[in-house]
Design an enzyme around this catalytic site. Structure first.
Site, PDB file in Angstrom:
ATOM      1  N   PRO A   1     -16.290  27.656 -36.295  1.00 18.10           N
ATOM      2  CA  PRO A   1     -15.014  28.215 -35.842  1.00 18.10           C
ATOM      3  C   PRO A   1     -14.340  27.221 -34.902  1.00 18.10           C
ATOM      4  O   PRO A   1     -14.986  26.642 -34.030  1.00 18.10           O
ATOM      5  CB  PRO A   1     -15.445  29.473 -35.079  1.00 18.10           C
ATOM      6  CG  PRO A   1     -16.854  29.232 -34.652  1.00 18.10           C
ATOM      7  CD  PRO A   1     -17.461  28.312 -35.668  1.00 18.10           C
TER       8      PRO A   1
ATOM      9  N   GLN B   1     -15.308  35.813 -36.344  1.00 21.19           N
ATOM     10  CA  GLN B   1     -15.904  35.717 -35.017  1.00 21.19           C
ATOM     11  C   GLN B   1     -15.105  36.529 -33.999  1.00 21.19           C
ATOM     12  O   GLN B   1     -13.893  36.359 -33.878  1.00 21.19           O
ATOM     13  CB  GLN B   1     -15.959  34.265 -34.538  1.00 21.19           C
ATOM     14  CG  GLN B   1     -16.719  34.154 -33.218  1.00 21.19           C
ATOM     15  CD  GLN B   1     -16.672  32.768 -32.602  1.00 21.19           C
ATOM     16  OE1 GLN B   1     -15.626  32.307 -32.191  1.00 21.19           O
ATOM     17  NE2 GLN B   1     -17.824  32.113 -32.538  1.00 21.19           N
TER      18      GLN B   1
ATOM     19  N   CYS C   1     -17.756  30.027 -25.876  1.00 20.61           N
ATOM     20  CA  CYS C   1     -16.452  29.456 -25.493  1.00 20.61           C
ATOM     21  C   CYS C   1     -16.457  29.118 -23.994  1.00 20.61           C
ATOM     22  O   CYS C   1     -16.788  29.958 -23.163  1.00 20.61           O
ATOM     23  CB  CYS C   1     -15.322  30.429 -25.814  1.00 20.61           C
ATOM     24  SG  CYS C   1     -13.725  29.744 -25.336  1.00 20.61           S
TER      25      CYS C   1
ATOM     26  N   LYS D   1     -23.210  33.023 -31.641  1.00 21.35           N
ATOM     27  CA  LYS D   1     -23.079  31.570 -31.468  1.00 21.35           C
ATOM     28  C   LYS D   1     -23.182  31.298 -29.977  1.00 21.35           C
ATOM     29  O   LYS D   1     -22.347  31.763 -29.200  1.00 21.35           O
ATOM     30  CB  LYS D   1     -21.748  31.082 -32.039  1.00 21.35           C
ATOM     31  CG  LYS D   1     -21.564  29.567 -31.951  1.00 21.35           C
ATOM     32  CD  LYS D   1     -20.484  29.098 -32.925  1.00 21.35           C
ATOM     33  CE  LYS D   1     -20.177  27.615 -32.814  1.00 21.35           C
ATOM     34  NZ  LYS D   1     -19.335  27.292 -31.657  1.00 21.35           N
TER      35      LYS D   1
ATOM     36  N   ASN E   1     -25.811  23.065 -34.225  1.00 21.45           N
ATOM     37  CA  ASN E   1     -24.421  22.613 -34.085  1.00 21.45           C
ATOM     38  C   ASN E   1     -24.306  21.647 -32.901  1.00 21.45           C
ATOM     39  O   ASN E   1     -24.950  21.837 -31.878  1.00 21.45           O
ATOM     40  CB  ASN E   1     -23.522  23.857 -33.870  1.00 21.45           C
ATOM     41  CG  ASN E   1     -22.117  23.504 -33.396  1.00 21.45           C
ATOM     42  OD1 ASN E   1     -21.702  23.907 -32.317  1.00 21.45           O
ATOM     43  ND2 ASN E   1     -21.384  22.763 -34.190  1.00 21.45           N
ATOM     44  N   GLY E   2     -23.491  20.634 -33.118  1.00 20.50           N
ATOM     45  CA  GLY E   2     -23.207  19.683 -32.050  1.00 20.50           C
ATOM     46  C   GLY E   2     -23.374  18.256 -32.504  1.00 20.50           C
ATOM     47  O   GLY E   2     -24.470  17.826 -32.846  1.00 20.50           O
ATOM     48  N   ASP E   3     -22.240  17.538 -32.567  1.00 18.72           N
ATOM     49  CA  ASP E   3     -22.249  16.094 -32.853  1.00 18.72           C
ATOM     50  C   ASP E   3     -22.702  15.724 -34.252  1.00 18.72           C
ATOM     51  O   ASP E   3     -23.391  14.718 -34.433  1.00 18.72           O
ATOM     52  CB  ASP E   3     -23.118  15.352 -31.823  1.00 18.72           C
ATOM     53  CG  ASP E   3     -22.451  15.301 -30.451  1.00 18.72           C
ATOM     54  OD1 ASP E   3     -21.273  15.686 -30.367  1.00 18.72           O
ATOM     55  OD2 ASP E   3     -23.117  14.885 -29.489  1.00 18.72           O
TER      56      ASP E   3
ATOM     57  N   ARG F   1     -15.869  19.339 -35.134  1.00 17.06           N
ATOM     58  CA  ARG F   1     -14.883  18.249 -35.070  1.00 17.06           C
ATOM     59  C   ARG F   1     -15.073  17.234 -36.181  1.00 17.06           C
ATOM     60  O   ARG F   1     -14.128  16.567 -36.599  1.00 17.06           O
ATOM     61  CB  ARG F   1     -14.950  17.580 -33.688  1.00 17.06           C
ATOM     62  CG  ARG F   1     -14.443  18.487 -32.573  1.00 17.06           C
ATOM     63  CD  ARG F   1     -14.874  17.986 -31.228  1.00 17.06           C
ATOM     64  NE  ARG F   1     -16.326  17.915 -31.148  1.00 17.06           N
ATOM     65  CZ  ARG F   1     -16.989  17.264 -30.215  1.00 17.06           C
ATOM     66  NH1 ARG F   1     -16.345  16.631 -29.270  1.00 17.06           N
ATOM     67  NH2 ARG F   1     -18.315  17.247 -30.215  1.00 17.06           N
TER      68      ARG F   1
HETATM   69  C1  LIG Z   1     -10.483  22.754 -30.622  1.00 22.93           C
HETATM   70  C2  LIG Z   1     -11.790  23.512 -30.622  1.00 22.93           C
HETATM   71  C3  LIG Z   1     -11.757  24.874 -30.839  1.00 22.93           C
HETATM   72  C4  LIG Z   1     -12.958  25.614 -30.858  1.00 22.93           C
HETATM   73  N1  LIG Z   1     -12.918  26.949 -31.094  1.00 22.93           N
HETATM   74  C5  LIG Z   1     -14.076  27.666 -31.156  1.00 22.93           C
HETATM   75  C6  LIG Z   1     -14.066  29.056 -31.449  1.00 22.93           C
HETATM   76  O1  LIG Z   1     -13.028  29.678 -31.685  1.00 22.93           O
HETATM   77  N2  LIG Z   1     -15.263  29.696 -31.480  1.00 22.93           N
HETATM   78  C7  LIG Z   1     -16.452  29.045 -31.230  1.00 22.93           C
HETATM   79  O2  LIG Z   1     -17.521  29.660 -31.277  1.00 22.93           O
HETATM   80  N3  LIG Z   1     -16.481  27.730 -30.984  1.00 22.93           N
HETATM   81  C8  LIG Z   1     -15.324  27.021 -30.937  1.00 22.93           C
HETATM   82  N4  LIG Z   1     -15.372  25.682 -30.711  1.00 22.93           N
HETATM   83  C9  LIG Z   1     -16.672  25.003 -30.607  1.00 22.93           C
HETATM   84  C10 LIG Z   1     -17.114  24.466 -31.973  1.00 22.93           C
HETATM   85  O3  LIG Z   1     -17.282  25.495 -32.911  1.00 22.93           O
HETATM   86  C11 LIG Z   1     -18.423  23.670 -31.859  1.00 22.93           C
HETATM   87  O4  LIG Z   1     -19.403  24.519 -31.335  1.00 22.93           O
HETATM   88  C12 LIG Z   1     -18.302  22.459 -30.949  1.00 22.93           C
HETATM   89  O5  LIG Z   1     -17.110  21.744 -31.185  1.00 22.93           O
HETATM   90  C13 LIG Z   1     -19.502  21.513 -31.161  1.00 22.93           C
HETATM   91  O6  LIG Z   1     -19.563  21.079 -32.490  1.00 22.93           O
HETATM   92  P1  LIG Z   1     -19.105  19.579 -32.923  1.00 22.93           P
HETATM   93  O7  LIG Z   1     -19.847  18.634 -32.029  1.00 22.93           O
HETATM   94  O8  LIG Z   1     -19.474  19.502 -34.378  1.00 22.93           O
HETATM   95  O9  LIG Z   1     -17.632  19.495 -32.670  1.00 22.93           O
HETATM   96  C14 LIG Z   1     -14.184  24.946 -30.656  1.00 22.93           C
HETATM   97  C15 LIG Z   1     -14.200  23.557 -30.449  1.00 22.93           C
HETATM   98  C16 LIG Z   1     -13.021  22.848 -30.427  1.00 22.93           C
HETATM   99  C17 LIG Z   1     -13.082  21.352 -30.226  1.00 22.93           C
END
Ligand SMILES: Cc1cc2nc3c(=O)[nH]c(=O)nc-3n(C[C@H](O)[C@H](O)[C@H](O)COP(=O)(O)O)c2cc1C
Length: 345
Positions: A19, A83, A122, A161, A222-224, A247
């Site tokens: 999300p 979510q 969040c 989450k 999840n993460g990176d 991302r």
């Molecule tokens: C712009 C943005 C919006 C996000 N919105 C949500 C969200 O609505 N719900 C949620 O659980 N996580 C949200 N996240 C977190 C991501 O789902 C994810 O956990 C976090 O970016 C780490 O993953 P990544 O390293 O693959 O980016 C958001 C992250 C970003 C950067």
């Protein structure tokens, strides 16, 4: 090969799109699905707003509803989770029941979600100051009450989450995850960062491994994850049953296909520039269809910049991309980029 099952929902390679509020709208999710994502999650939706809007019967207010469209799941989007965020068990449970019934305001024949996911990660001040999002990790009894209430209110799978914890002094993902499992969670997604870390580089995958060891429900890491190699390393290091990309899918919906190929030992051919530009164009067209040209194009700008990131000439075109307001203008910018890269090759 991981096997991810969330309740009755099978996710063959465990490839999940995260999300992303303000980013992972229907068009973004569709582009990811077309390119290998097997499971998606809506942008976060306020449980309270969904309930309040449902209670308001005035047609004008209904037409203005901004929450219900975020929670809408079209048939072709299955399996997609919605979510919810909230701090009050009764509201989150009521919102979940509305979603399962398919009778919430603004619903125009969409299907119920494949699962209800609860946001406990969040980091934004306006969310945590209400006790929502990652603030729930500081209040396990409340988080548990939310999961129990939702579990009792719906027969859909319920997932959470979470993050590693609130800050470096309060890393509690393992105990917290155990508690969520006992309360009825069907799967747990772990973002390996604390709230204090926000999105800083260097997610901690060890905490994902520890959660995986501690619970029997599936764990999604999840993460990176920015390429197939990251995903395979996460699976190996943590034993998680699924991976969630956030991302890394921005401007790169092909990441899911890349990961699937790597899992199956198949060669992967990245998209050519013209395929990238065509997909970006299709993405912008989708946003215009969904939201109209004015809103669609203004929201499409940053997606377009992500799609051409690293392309020769893109840095120079960025200023124009950030102001583009019609599909035609966008096509012109992309044609120039295409030509520039052709002539200089
Ligand atoms: C712009 C943005 C919006 C996000 N919105 C949500 C969200 O609505 N719900 C949620 O659980 N996580 C949200 N996240 C977190 C991501 O789902 C994810 O956990 C976090 O970016 C780490 O993953 P990544 O390293 O693959 O980016 C958001 C992250 C970003 C950067």
């Amino acid at each position: 090969m991981p096997e991810l099952k969330i309740g009755p929902v099978c996710i063959p390679h465990g490839l999940c799109l995260a999300p992303l509020a303000g980013v992972s709208d229907r068009t973004f999710r569709r582009m990811a699905r077309l390119n290998g994502a097997e499971y998606t999650v809506s942008e976060m939706v306020s449980a309270k707003a969904l309930c309040y809007e449902q209670n308001c019967r005035r047609p004008a207010a209904q037409a203005r509803s901004r929450t219900a469209p975020l929670a809408a799941v079209m048939r072709e989007e299955y399996p997609m989770a919605v979510q919810l965020f909230g701090a009050e068990p009764e509201f989150v449970a009521r919102a979940a029941a509305l979603l399962e019934s398919g009778e919430y305001l603004g619903c125009r024949g969409e299907i119920p979600p494949a699962a209800i996911d609860i946001n406990m990660g969040c980091p934004m001040a306006k969310i945590v100051n209400n006790g929502e999002g990652s603030a729930l990790m500081k209040d396990p009894p409340r988080a548990e009450a939310i999961v129990r209430a939702v579990r009792a209110a719906v027969s859909l799978p319920v997932t959470v989450k979470i993050r590693a914890g609130w800050d470096a002094e309060h890393i509690n993902a393992v105990e917290f995850a155990r508690r969520m499992e006992a309360a009825g969670a069907d799967a747990i997604c772990v973002h390996g960062r604390t709230r204090a870390q926000m999105y800083a580089p260097g997610a901690d995958w060890e905490i994902i491994r520890r959660v995986r060891q501690a619970v029997s429900v599936p764990v999604i890491g999840n993460g990176d994850i920015f390429c197939a190699d990251d995903a395979l390393r996460m699976l190996r290091q943590t034993g998680c049953q699924g991976v969630m990309v956030a991302r890394g899918a921005q401007g790169n919906p092909w990441i899911f296909e890349e990961i699937r190929c790597a899992m199956e030992g198949l060669p992967y051919t990245p998209p050519t520039l013209s395929q990238r530009l065509e997909t970006a164009m299709e993405h912008a067209r989708g946003m215009v269809r969904e939201k109209g040209e004015r809103v669609g194009m203004s929201e499409a700008r940053r997606h377009m910049a992500w799609y051409v990131h690293g392309v020769r000439g893109a840095a120079a075109a960025r200023g124009r991309l950030m102001q583009v307001s019609t599909l035609e203008e966008l096509a012109g910018i992309f044609a120039e980029l295409g030509q520039l890269n052709c002539s200089e090759q």
